[in-house]
Design a protein around this motif. Structure first.
Motif, PDB file in Angstrom:
ATOM      1  N   GLU A 130      18.258 -31.546  74.812  1.00  0.00           N
ATOM      2  CA  GLU A 130      18.201 -32.646  75.548  1.00  0.00           C
ATOM      3  C   GLU A 130      16.842 -33.007  75.924  1.00  0.00           C
ATOM      4  O   GLU A 130      16.683 -34.213  76.163  1.00  0.00           O
ATOM      5  N   PHE A 131      16.043 -32.084  76.094  1.00  0.00           N
ATOM      6  CA  PHE A 131      14.774 -32.355  76.626  1.00  0.00           C
ATOM      7  C   PHE A 131      13.476 -32.445  75.808  1.00  0.00           C
ATOM      8  O   PHE A 131      12.351 -32.637  75.919  1.00  0.00           O
ATOM      9  N   ASP A 132      13.881 -32.284  74.486  1.00  0.00           N
ATOM     10  CA  ASP A 132      12.896 -32.310  73.381  1.00  0.00           C
ATOM     11  C   ASP A 132      12.221 -33.527  73.250  1.00  0.00           C
ATOM     12  O   ASP A 132      12.808 -34.736  73.513  1.00  0.00           O
ATOM     13  N   LEU A 133      10.946 -33.695  73.024  1.00  0.00           N
ATOM     14  CA  LEU A 133      10.379 -34.725  72.616  1.00  0.00           C
ATOM     15  C   LEU A 133      10.172 -35.108  71.438  1.00  0.00           C
ATOM     16  O   LEU A 133      10.073 -34.450  70.543  1.00  0.00           O
ATOM     17  N   THR A 134      10.427 -36.410  71.143  1.00  0.00           N
ATOM     18  CA  THR A 134      10.436 -37.152  69.757  1.00  0.00           C
ATOM     19  C   THR A 134       9.277 -37.792  69.077  1.00  0.00           C
ATOM     20  O   THR A 134       8.599 -38.284  69.979  1.00  0.00           O
TER      21      THR A 134
END
Length: 45
Positions: free
Chosen positions: A41-45
């Protein structure tokens, strides 16, 4: 960020600002945070 387990709770504090109060989520909030982190949910893309 520093994380400590204290008397059944989790306390989080920003390492660069140790003079600021710690955040202490309740157990349900902590489980939701860990679940979100595991699911990306908190991964940077």
């Amino acid at each position: 960020m520093g994380i400590a387990f204290v008397e059944g709770f989790v306390a989080m504090r920003q390492g660069r600002r140790p003079d600021k109060p710690a955040l202490i989520p309740d157990p349900g909030e902590w489980r939701a945070f860990v679940r979100g982190a595991r699911e990306g949910e908190f991964d940077l893309t």
